[in-house]
Design a protein around this motif. Structure first.
Motif, short mmCIF file in Angstrom:
data_model
loop_
_atom_site.label_atom_id
_atom_site.label_comp_id
_atom_site.label_asym_id
_atom_site.label_seq_id
_atom_site.Cartn_x
_atom_site.Cartn_y
_atom_site.Cartn_z
N HIS A 158 38.29 41.08 29.63
CA HIS A 158 39.70 40.72 29.80
C HIS A 158 39.93 39.20 29.88
O HIS A 158 40.92 38.70 29.38
CB HIS A 158 40.27 41.37 31.06
N ASP B 77 39.47 51.29 34.40
CA ASP B 77 40.35 50.87 33.31
C ASP B 77 40.98 52.10 32.66
O ASP B 77 40.28 53.03 32.27
CB ASP B 77 39.54 50.11 32.25
N SER B 78 42.30 52.06 32.55
CA SER B 78 43.02 53.26 32.09
C SER B 78 42.65 53.69 30.67
O SER B 78 42.76 54.86 30.33
CB SER B 78 44.52 53.02 32.21
N ARG C 57 53.97 41.98 28.62
CA ARG C 57 52.57 42.42 28.42
C ARG C 57 51.73 41.36 27.69
O ARG C 57 50.58 41.12 28.02
CB ARG C 57 52.58 43.73 27.62
C1 LIG Z 1 43.02 45.39 33.72
C2 LIG Z 1 42.94 46.88 33.64
C3 LIG Z 1 42.94 47.45 35.01
C4 LIG Z 1 44.04 47.48 32.74
C5 LIG Z 1 43.93 48.99 32.57
O1 LIG Z 1 43.61 49.72 33.50
O2 LIG Z 1 44.19 49.51 31.54
C6 LIG Z 1 44.05 46.81 31.37
O3 LIG Z 1 42.87 47.04 30.67
C7 LIG Z 1 45.23 47.27 30.59
O4 LIG Z 1 45.07 47.61 29.41
O5 LIG Z 1 46.34 47.23 31.12
#
Ligand SMILES: CC(C)[C@H](C(=O)O)[C@@H](O)C(=O)O
Ligand code: SF4
Length: 474
Positions: free
Chosen positions: A64, A129-130, A437
């Motif tokens: 990230h 991470d989602s 975003r």
């Molecule tokens: C930073 C992380 C927790 C987040 C997620 O959980 O997806 C990110 O990867 C996203 O795509 O928003």
């Protein structure tokens, strides 16, 4: 008794214990770690004097916060630098393998996992991470977890979960030329909405899903979370198995043959019963473009921006109005008349080799439109970057005026230096178009890689399927 769904099978294979209230302890085969959601988890371990239960089941990568240019100069931003250095220190202290920024295997965690064979069919895969849902494309049960759960998995290799319901999304028929996995999944989200999958694990099936490569299947499962489901799945077939053959961490020799036999069982039984079934006709799907600030606010490229006054539901009407205001769009404007400032080709949704090939095929021999200030291509991993360069894709992009960057999340969420300025409008191959975003005040339109490249060349959205269809008929 009816048969089992793939989700039922994966769940049952991993349950350690179930309480009367249905909460279960499940075993986790693979834990992926990145710099954003792991620091407190490691700190928790440290405070409790614990060690990871199975070090080798964890794999870490910084994605990230890494820069996509001038890596040899390190990370300029102090916050990002601290995040990445903290991950390095934690992994060194706790004996976890990490691919650092200078490692060719580094990249976005959801691209790296399958690429290395760290995530395999039949596994339970979690990560803080989602978009961990991506890994479900290989017939794994994969979902995102929170930081306290990251600590729990590190310490015990298990997780407390309640079983979700089963949803089947069937996409049958043949897509028209120029239609990609991204268009399929955006069309699905347009149909069921971002809450449509709440409480379910979604299995994607049907002939149009079967026809996708593993890369395409990952694109679809990646966005299961945008449809409200924590996990998305696709049953194993020959495409899956061939993808994993010879991956660095895939089983070898006799273990491979045994794995192959086991993986072949990883599909729903023909008589399995789903709690909900949704069907789409692949031939109806056109290139998709989001116009609002949620992935469900999406229309085909040949449509126009919808009019909130035509919406009967008052809550939806208000959110549409707000989205239009943020996006600075008026109802009735043709999608193809929307002009862009920037283009982003990358993210765990669309940064794999086939995505880069699709974008390069459009950009080849062309130049960026005058109104495009920046178009960047960010490969999903160092290995993808290398592969693309061996195919000459980097040259195609650079000659057309695109920037060719180093791997990471980049402008998908702007945690590094890559971001939109307030008011800028971007065609993006990522998965989220929420307010801010891609940078404060930035406006995001989600599209496929071919659509993003075509928008970079034309300066506005164009229907890539029209040309592709003409080509197919010629
Ligand atoms: C930073 C992380 C927790 C987040 C997620 O959980 O997806 C990110 O990867 C996203 O795509 O928003
Ligand atoms: S590429 Fe985007 S969606 Fe994927 S993990 Fe990174 S920030 Fe999240």
């Amino acid at each position: 008794m009816s048969g089992k769904t793939l989700y039922d099978k994966l769940w049952e294979d991993h349950v350690v214990h179930t309480e009367d209230d249905g909460s279960s302890l499940i075993y986790i085969d693979r834990h992926l770690v990145h710099e954003v959601t792991s620091p407190q988890a490691f700190e928790g371990l440290r405070l409790a004097g614990r060690k990871p239960w199975r070090q080798a089941r964890n794999l870490a990568v910084a994605d990230h916060n890494v820069p996509t240019t001038d890596r040899d100069k390190g990370i300029a931003d102090p916050v990002s630098r601290l995040q990445v250095e903290t991950l390095e220190k934690n992994c060194a202290e706790f004996g976890i393998t990490e691919f650092d920024m200078s490692d060719i295997r580094q990249g976005i965690v959801h691209v790296v996992g399958p690429e290395q064979g760290a995530t395999l069919p039949g596994m339970t895969v979690v990560c803080g991470d989602s978009h961990t849902s991506t890994h479900g494309a290989s017939g794994a049960l994969a979902f995102g977890i929170g930081t306290s759960e990251v600590e729990h998995v590190l310490a015990t290799q298990c997780l407390v979960q309640k079983k979700a319901k089963n949803m089947l999304i069937k996409v049958d028929g043949e897509v028209r030329p120029g239609i990609t996995a991204k268009d399929i999944v955006l069309a699905i989200i347009g149909k069921i909405g971002t809450a449509g999958g709440n409480g379910y694990t979604i299995e994607f099936a049907g002939s149009a899903i079967r026809a996708l490569s593993m890369e395409g299947r990952m694109t679809v499962c990646n966005m299961a979370i945008e449809a409200g489901a924590r996990a998305g799945l696709i049953g194993v077939d020959d495409v899956t198995i061939e993808y994993y053959r010879d991956r660095p961490l895939a089983p070898k020799g006799n273990d491979w043959f045994m794995a192959e036999r086991m993986w072949q069982q990883l599909h729903s039984d023909p008589d399995a019963v789903f709690d909900k079934v949704v069907e789409l006709n692949a031939a109806d799907i056109k290139p998709q473009v989001t116009w609002g600030t949620s992935p469900e606010l999406v229309v085909p490229v040949d449509a126009s921006v919808p009019d909130p006054d035509q919406e009967s539901d008052a809550t939806k009407r208000e959110s549409m109005k707000r989205a239009l205001q943020y996006m600075d769009l008026k109802p009735g404007v043709a999608i193809t008349d929307i002009k862009l400032d920037k283009v982003f080709i990358g993210s765990c949704t669309n940064s794999r080799i086939e995505d880069l090939r699709a974008a390069a095929a459009v950009a080849k021999g062309k130049k960026l439109a005058a109104n495009i200030q920046l178009a960047m291509v960010v490969p999903g991993s160092g290995l993808i970057k290398q592969q693309a360069e061996s195919e000459g894709l980097d040259k195609i992009f650079i000659e057309a005026g695109f920037e060719w960057r180093d791997p990471g999340c980049s402008m998908c969420l702007a945690m590094n230096a890559d971001r939109l300025e307030p008011g800028e409008r971007c065609a993006s191959t990522s998965n989220r178009n929420f307010e801010g975003r891609q940078g404060y005040g930035g406006r995001t339109h989600l599209v496929s890689p071919a659509m993003a490249a075509a928008a970079a060349i034309a300066g506005h959205f164009v229907d890539v399927s029209t040309e592709a269809n003409q080509g197919a008929q010629a």
